[in-house]
Design an enzyme around this catalytic site. Structure first.
Site, mmCIF file in Angstrom:
data_model
loop_
_atom_site.group_PDB
_atom_site.id
_atom_site.type_symbol
_atom_site.label_atom_id
_atom_site.label_comp_id
_atom_site.label_asym_id
_atom_site.label_seq_id
_atom_site.Cartn_x
_atom_site.Cartn_y
_atom_site.Cartn_z
ATOM 1 N N GLU A 94 -23.615 -4.231 23.331
ATOM 2 C CA GLU A 94 -22.407 -4.751 22.674
ATOM 3 C C GLU A 94 -22.319 -4.315 21.221
ATOM 4 O O GLU A 94 -23.334 -4.149 20.557
ATOM 5 C CB GLU A 94 -22.468 -6.286 22.638
ATOM 6 C CG GLU A 94 -22.255 -6.929 23.961
ATOM 7 C CD GLU A 94 -22.471 -8.439 23.897
ATOM 8 O OE1 GLU A 94 -22.181 -9.060 22.851
ATOM 9 O OE2 GLU A 94 -22.946 -8.987 24.898
ATOM 10 N N CYS A 124 -20.738 -5.007 13.755
ATOM 11 C CA CYS A 124 -22.072 -5.501 14.098
ATOM 12 C C CYS A 124 -22.628 -4.597 15.206
ATOM 13 O O CYS A 124 -22.027 -4.442 16.256
ATOM 14 C CB CYS A 124 -21.942 -6.941 14.568
ATOM 15 S SG CYS A 124 -23.488 -7.650 15.111
ATOM 16 N N CYS A 169 -34.012 -7.628 24.218
ATOM 17 C CA CYS A 169 -34.907 -7.840 23.074
ATOM 18 C C CYS A 169 -36.204 -8.453 23.574
ATOM 19 O O CYS A 169 -36.205 -9.294 24.467
ATOM 20 C CB CYS A 169 -34.239 -8.768 22.052
ATOM 21 S SG CYS A 169 -35.263 -9.044 20.596
ATOM 22 N N CYS A 181 -36.423 -15.254 21.199
ATOM 23 C CA CYS A 181 -36.078 -16.485 20.478
ATOM 24 C C CYS A 181 -35.388 -17.416 21.479
ATOM 25 O O CYS A 181 -34.551 -16.970 22.269
ATOM 26 C CB CYS A 181 -35.172 -16.173 19.291
ATOM 27 S SG CYS A 181 -35.941 -15.029 18.139
ATOM 28 N N CYS A 200 -31.371 -17.523 21.933
ATOM 29 C CA CYS A 200 -30.598 -16.282 21.865
ATOM 30 C C CYS A 200 -30.380 -15.640 23.235
ATOM 31 O O CYS A 200 -31.318 -15.515 24.022
ATOM 32 C CB CYS A 200 -31.335 -15.307 20.934
ATOM 33 S SG CYS A 200 -30.558 -13.684 20.869
ATOM 34 N N CYS A 225 -24.189 -12.365 19.759
ATOM 35 C CA CYS A 225 -24.255 -11.085 20.434
ATOM 36 C C CYS A 225 -25.194 -11.204 21.636
ATOM 37 O O CYS A 225 -26.179 -11.904 21.588
ATOM 38 C CB CYS A 225 -24.775 -10.031 19.465
ATOM 39 S SG CYS A 225 -23.942 -8.486 19.672
HETATM 40 N N1 SAH Z 1 -33.010 -9.427 16.086
HETATM 41 C C1 SAH Z 1 -32.413 -9.522 14.812
HETATM 42 C C2 SAH Z 1 -30.965 -9.087 14.773
HETATM 43 C C3 SAH Z 1 -30.117 -9.483 15.937
HETATM 44 S S1 SAH Z 1 -29.791 -11.209 16.121
HETATM 45 C C4 SAH Z 1 -32.558 -10.907 14.246
HETATM 46 O O1 SAH Z 1 -32.999 -11.784 14.970
HETATM 47 O O2 SAH Z 1 -32.273 -11.076 13.074
HETATM 48 C C5 SAH Z 1 -28.571 -11.464 14.850
HETATM 49 C C6 SAH Z 1 -28.432 -12.904 14.397
HETATM 50 O O3 SAH Z 1 -27.765 -13.699 15.400
HETATM 51 C C7 SAH Z 1 -29.772 -13.556 14.154
HETATM 52 O O4 SAH Z 1 -29.762 -14.275 12.955
HETATM 53 C C8 SAH Z 1 -29.881 -14.482 15.332
HETATM 54 O O5 SAH Z 1 -30.771 -15.510 15.097
HETATM 55 C C9 SAH Z 1 -28.441 -14.925 15.509
HETATM 56 N N2 SAH Z 1 -28.154 -15.569 16.788
HETATM 57 C C10 SAH Z 1 -28.676 -15.292 18.003
HETATM 58 N N3 SAH Z 1 -28.158 -16.126 18.933
HETATM 59 C C11 SAH Z 1 -27.292 -16.947 18.293
HETATM 60 C C12 SAH Z 1 -26.447 -18.023 18.705
HETATM 61 N N4 SAH Z 1 -26.392 -18.386 19.959
HETATM 62 N N5 SAH Z 1 -25.706 -18.645 17.767
HETATM 63 C C13 SAH Z 1 -25.744 -18.248 16.469
HETATM 64 N N6 SAH Z 1 -26.511 -17.241 16.026
HETATM 65 C C14 SAH Z 1 -27.289 -16.585 16.919
HETATM 66 FE FE1 SF4 Z 2 -34.207 -10.803 19.545
HETATM 67 FE FE2 SF4 Z 2 -32.250 -12.588 19.606
HETATM 68 FE FE3 SF4 Z 2 -34.577 -13.199 18.455
HETATM 69 FE FE4 SF4 Z 2 -32.937 -11.431 17.257
HETATM 70 S S1 SF4 Z 2 -32.524 -13.604 17.626
HETATM 71 S S2 SF4 Z 2 -35.170 -11.248 17.581
HETATM 72 S S3 SF4 Z 2 -32.055 -10.450 19.078
HETATM 73 S S4 SF4 Z 2 -34.260 -12.739 20.643
#
Ligand code: SAH
Ligand code: SF4
Length: 401
Positions: free
Chosen positions: A100, A121, A128, A132, A135, A386
């Site tokens: 995406e 973005c 990944c 987390c 996510c 995303c």
């Molecule tokens: N992996 C990197 C970049 C991609 S994630 C990182 O973790 O920074 C980009 C941002 O989106 C991160 O801050 C992540 O924590 C946030 N994010 C992921 N899922 C989300 C959600 N459901 N609601 C809000 N932010 C989210």
């Molecule tokens: Fe990976 Fe999502 Fe964690 Fe970013 S927030 S490191 S994309 S699992």
């Protein structure tokens, strides 16, 4: 009987090459330097996807290029959102993987400087590995790193899709040399003004916050950003490019040594190890002590303000008892805090706190002399999450109704 051996050569994609690398190849071919400028112009000004459209190049050179380089482009599968809000683009890659990109309308700069143009973005991996808990991108683990050209083409493909939607394709004349890009200029040159009027750059800021952990695909990321930043390529200023990481401390130190002045955002989401351990497995590998030391090093080397991203998740990190440790960290690292209401992911139990609880958290943080913002705009909801469109599409493909 002798068995035949089949040799496979994987061609480098032309959009993974810098101007210098192309120049070296063209010198071997005894081609004049202006031919490199012409190729770059076709790729980055006209966003050409087919060798045969490069009509200012002699046919023999086009064939030579075709035999030496691939020219892959992303295939648009799905588009979500409208032009005046946030738009998500779902792409299919050559191996069928889905990724995406998200186009965010002009806004008072969430990360970089204010702009009347748009922020894109960008994804850096398929899935990944960091898992987390909140996510969507990490739910199915990591499939693979994106290649340099797959990162670069997100900008070009979004602009292609947008310009197609807005106006008929600009007509380019055979042998047209207007707007030729020049080589041998400093990479960080503000070159947008030099661009051909036929092909204005729609995107002015990049946030590397799409699917994947950018610093886990370090070499491809940096090569792609060199190209996206170069005046002959994407022409997006390094200060308008923000890289977000979940906290890979060694790679943050490595990034500090890069010559380009990218912005750095840390997905903090917890100001104590106890909270981060609950939702971000990466914290067991690089706990806060190591992460903050790497951030201090970055700050020292670059002298640039870091941003902490902090998703507010009900019952996890949004209680007022979290404000003090967060404020202490932010003050120590002179960091700005972006509070982001959690965007719910189907199948996951987490929720955002009420608006009044979000406001109270912001007020308490600002009261502790921390520079902080709370993202309220509705249009940014889908941007923050995303990985969800890919997830939804893959689920639909697996279980068609
Ligand atoms: N992996 C990197 C970049 C991609 S994630 C990182 O973790 O920074 C980009 C941002 O989106 C991160 O801050 C992540 O924590 C946030 N994010 C992921 N899922 C989300 C959600 N459901 N609601 C809000 N932010 C989210
Ligand atoms: Fe990976 Fe999502 Fe964690 Fe970013 S927030 S490191 S994309 S699992």
């Amino acid at each position: 009987m002798r068995r035949g051996i089949i040799w496979w050569t994987v061609l480098a994609d032309i959009k993974s090459q810098t101007a210098g690398e192309l120049q070296a190849q063209f010198e071997l071919w005894r081609q004049p330097v202006y031919r490199v400028s012409q190729v770059l112009e076709w790729l980055y000004l006209h966003r050409t996807t087919d060798w045969d459209e490069m009509t200012s190049l002699p046919r023999a050179l086009r064939d030579q290029l075709r035999n030496h380089y691939s020219l892959h482009s992303l295939e648009l599968v799905r588009r979500q959102g409208s032009r005046d809000t946030t738009q998500k683009f779902l792409w299919r890659l050559a191996d069928g993987s889905l990724i995406e990109s998200v186009l965010i309308p002009a806004s008072p700069a969430l990360y970089a400087e204010p702009s009347d143009r748009q922020t894109l973005c960008v994804s850096t991996q398929v899935g990944c590995a960091y898992g987390c808990k909140f996510c969507a991108s990490g739910l199915a683990g990591l499939k693979r790193n994106l290649a340099v050209e797959e990162i670069v083409d997100q900008l070009l493909a979004v602009e292609r899709a947008e310009s197609k939607a807005r106006s008929p394709k600009p007509k380019v004349q055979d042998g047209d040399e207007k707007g030729s890009v020049r080589l041998h200029e400093p990479c960080d040159a503000p070159s947008a003004a030099r661009r051909s009027v036929a092909s204005p750059r729609l995107v002015s800021n990049l946030v590397i916050m799409g699917m994947g952990e950018p610093l886990a695909n370090y070499d491809n990321l940096i090569q792609a950003l060199r190209i996206l930043n170069a005046h002959w390529g994407g022409a997006i200023g390094a200060r308008k490019i923000t890289i977000s990481t979940s906290g890979l401390a060694p790679q943050i130190r490595k990034l500090a040594a890069e010559p380009l002045q990218f912005r750095l955002a840390i997905s903090l989401h917890g100001a104590t190890d106890a909270t981060r351990n609950k939702i971000m497995p990466v914290n067991r590998r690089y706990p806060l002590r190591e992460l903050t030391a790497a951030c201090e090093y970055y700050l020292q080397k670059k002298g640039r303000m870091i941003t902490f991203e902090y998703i507010l998740i009900e019952g996890v990190n949004a209680g007022l008892d979290q404000v003090n440790p967060l404020a202490a960290l932010a003050r120590r690292l002179k960091a700005k805090v972006n509070l982001i209401p959690y965007n719910q992911v189907e199948g996951l139990p987490w929720q955002r706190p009420s608006e009044s609880a979000q406001e109270a958290f912001l007020r308490a943080l600002v009261g502790q002399k921390v520079l902080a913002t709370l993202r309220r705009e509705k249009g940014h909801d889908i941007e923050a999450a995303c990985g969800q469109l890919r997830l939804k599409t893959e689920q639909e493909l697996a279980h068609p109704i």
